[in-house]
Scaffold this motif. Structure first.
Motif, PDB file in Angstrom:
ATOM      1  N   ASP A   1       7.306   1.350  -0.609  1.00 49.06           N
ATOM      2  CA  ASP A   1       7.990   2.038  -1.696  1.00 49.06           C
ATOM      3  C   ASP A   1       8.663   3.302  -1.159  1.00 49.06           C
ATOM      4  OD1 ASP A   1       6.448   4.625  -2.531  1.00 49.06           O
ATOM      5  OD2 ASP A   1       4.865   3.139  -2.253  1.00 49.06           O
ATOM      6  N   LEU A   2       9.714   3.716  -1.813  1.00 46.68           N
ATOM      7  CA  LEU A   2      10.556   4.797  -1.294  1.00 46.68           C
ATOM      8  C   LEU A   2       9.874   6.166  -1.286  1.00 46.68           C
ATOM      9  CD1 LEU A   2      14.009   3.726  -2.751  1.00 46.68           C
ATOM     10  CD2 LEU A   2      13.044   3.267  -0.485  1.00 46.68           C
ATOM     11  N   PRO A   3       9.142   6.559  -2.336  1.00 45.18           N
ATOM     12  CA  PRO A   3       8.449   7.852  -2.251  1.00 45.18           C
ATOM     13  C   PRO A   3       7.466   7.922  -1.080  1.00 45.18           C
ATOM     14  CG  PRO A   3       8.531   7.098  -4.522  1.00 45.18           C
ATOM     15  CD  PRO A   3       8.996   5.952  -3.686  1.00 45.18           C
ATOM     16  N   SER A   4       6.725   6.826  -0.835  1.00 46.88           N
ATOM     17  CA  SER A   4       5.796   6.810   0.295  1.00 46.88           C
ATOM     18  C   SER A   4       6.537   6.894   1.617  1.00 46.88           C
ATOM     19  CB  SER A   4       4.956   5.533   0.259  1.00 46.88           C
ATOM     20  OG  SER A   4       4.054   5.533  -0.822  1.00 46.88           O
TER      21      SER A   4
ATOM     22  N   PRO B   1      18.747   4.655  -1.929  1.00 43.82           N
ATOM     23  CA  PRO B   1      18.405   5.732  -2.872  1.00 43.82           C
ATOM     24  C   PRO B   1      17.861   7.000  -2.205  1.00 43.82           C
ATOM     25  CG  PRO B   1      17.588   3.618  -3.666  1.00 43.82           C
ATOM     26  CD  PRO B   1      18.012   3.407  -2.246  1.00 43.82           C
ATOM     27  N   ILE B   2      17.325   6.877  -1.000  1.00 47.21           N
ATOM     28  CA  ILE B   2      16.749   8.050  -0.320  1.00 47.21           C
ATOM     29  C   ILE B   2      17.492   8.399   0.962  1.00 47.21           C
ATOM     30  CG2 ILE B   2      14.429   7.682  -1.242  1.00 47.21           C
ATOM     31  CD1 ILE B   2      13.688   6.447   1.531  1.00 47.21           C
ATOM     32  N   PHE B   3      18.640   7.770   1.175  1.00 42.45           N
ATOM     33  CA  PHE B   3      19.322   7.883   2.473  1.00 42.45           C
ATOM     34  C   PHE B   3      19.594   9.335   2.863  1.00 42.45           C
ATOM     35  CE2 PHE B   3      23.253   8.210   4.927  1.00 42.45           C
ATOM     36  CZ  PHE B   3      22.886   7.514   6.063  1.00 42.45           C
ATOM     37  N   ASP B   4      20.180  10.108   1.987  1.00 46.90           N
ATOM     38  CA  ASP B   4      20.539  11.488   2.322  1.00 46.90           C
ATOM     39  C   ASP B   4      19.321  12.317   2.699  1.00 46.90           C
ATOM     40  OD1 ASP B   4      23.214  10.968   1.916  1.00 46.90           O
ATOM     41  OD2 ASP B   4      23.217  11.681  -0.150  1.00 46.90           O
TER      42      ASP B   4
ATOM     43  N   THR C   1       0.851  -1.177   0.000  1.00 47.89           N
ATOM     44  CA  THR C   1       0.000   0.000   0.000  1.00 47.89           C
ATOM     45  C   THR C   1       0.892   1.234   0.000  1.00 47.89           C
ATOM     46  OG1 THR C   1      -1.963   1.016   1.023  1.00 47.89           O
ATOM     47  CG2 THR C   1      -0.239   0.218   2.516  1.00 47.89           C
ATOM     48  N   VAL C   2       0.300   2.411  -0.120  1.00 46.92           N
ATOM     49  CA  VAL C   2       1.085   3.641  -0.253  1.00 46.92           C
ATOM     50  C   VAL C   2       0.647   4.660   0.797  1.00 46.92           C
ATOM     51  CG1 VAL C   2       1.457   3.291  -2.717  1.00 46.92           C
ATOM     52  CG2 VAL C   2      -0.509   4.644  -1.936  1.00 46.92           C
ATOM     53  N   TYR C   3       1.455   5.721   0.926  1.00 45.09           N
ATOM     54  CA  TYR C   3       1.124   6.843   1.809  1.00 45.09           C
ATOM     55  C   TYR C   3       1.492   8.126   1.080  1.00 45.09           C
ATOM     56  CZ  TYR C   3       1.218  10.301   5.441  1.00 45.09           C
ATOM     57  OH  TYR C   3       0.975  11.431   6.165  1.00 45.09           O
TER      58      TYR C   3
ATOM     59  N   VAL D   1       9.307   2.986   9.115  1.00 43.39           N
ATOM     60  CA  VAL D   1       8.620   2.363   7.980  1.00 43.39           C
ATOM     61  C   VAL D   1       9.399   1.117   7.551  1.00 43.39           C
ATOM     62  CG1 VAL D   1       7.838   2.642   5.597  1.00 43.39           C
ATOM     63  CG2 VAL D   1       7.733   4.577   7.182  1.00 43.39           C
ATOM     64  N   ILE D   2       8.714   0.014   7.417  1.00 45.21           N
ATOM     65  CA  ILE D   2       9.327  -1.249   7.020  1.00 45.21           C
ATOM     66  C   ILE D   2       9.973  -1.151   5.643  1.00 45.21           C
ATOM     67  CG2 ILE D   2       7.276  -2.195   5.893  1.00 45.21           C
ATOM     68  CD1 ILE D   2       7.919  -4.886   7.281  1.00 45.21           C
ATOM     69  N   ASP D   3      10.982  -1.992   5.417  1.00 41.50           N
ATOM     70  CA  ASP D   3      11.715  -1.948   4.153  1.00 41.50           C
ATOM     71  C   ASP D   3      10.973  -2.597   2.985  1.00 41.50           C
ATOM     72  OD1 ASP D   3      11.928  -4.624   4.781  1.00 41.50           O
ATOM     73  OD2 ASP D   3      14.104  -4.602   5.089  1.00 41.50           O
TER      74      ASP D   3
END
Length: 342
Positions: free
Chosen positions: A292-295, A333-336, A224-226, A287-289
């Motif tokens: 999705d990264l944008p969410s 990819p979103i670490f920074d 699912t998404v957020y 948030v669990i791994d």
């Protein structure tokens, strides 16, 4: 609201001295000084260190001196980096939140409760002198909502024991239903001016725990998404989570679950904290791994801005491993961007 000074932004060290295989190899390699140095470089001001009783106690209650040395090391590493630390007893003899159904006796057994208090007496003797950079958290996530009054009684007696050796150290106390923010109101009035109310927040759970293998009813392929529509989350929650997890939506009137959701969810706890003049702290969120990264970025951004708005200190779950590890490959990819939102 009263602030928990020195504990504004932090991260958990889950899986090192708690929820682990309790081997020397894990103790010696999972977290080292280099990790604490790295955390400090992110601009955080503290770490939350979960420990299980097995680290420092044998099964018959004898203290293990070697186990305390790992707490000592972490304290030293934090001091060299200007970081504060929360010492969190994640598991005690007779009770663990993640073994709730098989844990036996703690809330009914005087012997186990006395052992719990004796352990905190030992911890206070050893570490109470570091009150300028250390805080104590009595016990992680009381699950059963029926033991709220019993837990208040245990907490009160334990605080009294600690105060003999650490009269002004900050002591964190969380409520039932896994440190639910809705259980803050069930806690006793603060026993003194150095009590902090703590809660955990992983809502909407259907998002933060999607595909979690340890959650009843959850399937490995669910996603699912957020943000998302309230109606969609509610239906997904009914389908993939135990029934009690739907209660979080009972007071929600908005059509979309977004940043406003966090403000609504925290509102009563903030009111209680203000009325009682006690600091409020979120000891776990994440948030669990599988998300999705944008969410993931959206969720962290919204909860972070809410923490900032109400000056609520917090510690993200978690630094490494445990399906939520910030430094793990999934988040690269979103670490920074992510570490700026802790």
């Amino acid at each position: 609201m009263k602030k928990f000074t020195g504990y504004t932004k932090g991260i958990n060290l889950g899986g090192w001295l708690s929820q682990c295989d309790h081997s020397r190899e894990t103790y010696n390699t999972f977290i080292t000084k280099n990790d604490i140095d790295r955390i400090a470089s992110w601009g955080l001001d503290h770490i939350r260190l979960p420990i299980d009783y097995e680290l420092v106690e044998t099964e018959d209650g004898q203290y293990v001196e070697e186990g305390f040395s790992y707490i000592d090391n972490c304290l030293d590493w934090c001091q060299s980096n200007g970081l504060n630390m929360i010492l969190d007893l994640h598991k005690t003899a007779g009770y663990s939140f993640d073994e709730f159904e098989t844990s036996t006796g703690f809330f009914e057994n005087d012997t186990l409760q006395n052992r719990f208090m004796n352990l905190w007496e030992e911890l206070a003797k050893r570490y109470g002198k570091y009150e300028d950079r250390l805080s104590f958290e009595l016990l992680n996530e009381i699950v059963d909502p029926e033991v709220a009054d019993i837990w208040n009684g245990i907490a009160k007696r334990t605080v009294k024991v600690i105060r003999q050796y650490a009269p002004t150290i900050k002591i964190l106390i969380g409520g039932v239903r896994n440190n639910s923010v809705d259980s803050i109101k069930l806690l006793d009035m603060p026993y003194d001016e150095n009590i902090v109310y703590t809660f955990h927040f992983y809502e909407p759970l259907i998002f933060t725990h999607q595909a979690a293998y340890w959650v009843n009813k959850m399937t490995a392929d669910f996603r699912t998404v957020y943000p998302n529509e309230f109606a969609k989350y509610r239906l997904e929650t009914e389908a993939f989570l135990p029934s009690e997890n739907g209660e979080i939506y009972s007071n929600i009137t908005q059509d979309i679950i977004d940043k406003k959701f966090f403000e609504t969810a925290f509102l009563e706890a903030i009111r209680v904290a203000n009325e009682r003049d006690v600091a409020l702290y979120c000891g776990e969120y994440g948030v669990i791994d599988q998300a999705d990264l944008p969410s993931t970025i959206n969720w962290y951004s919204d909860i972070n801005s809410t923490f900032e708005k109400f000056e609520i200190g917090r510690a993200a779950w978690t630094y490494k491993g445990k399906d939520f590890g910030i430094i793990d490959k999934h988040y690269e990819p979103i670490f920074d961007r992510l570490i700026k939102l802790l």
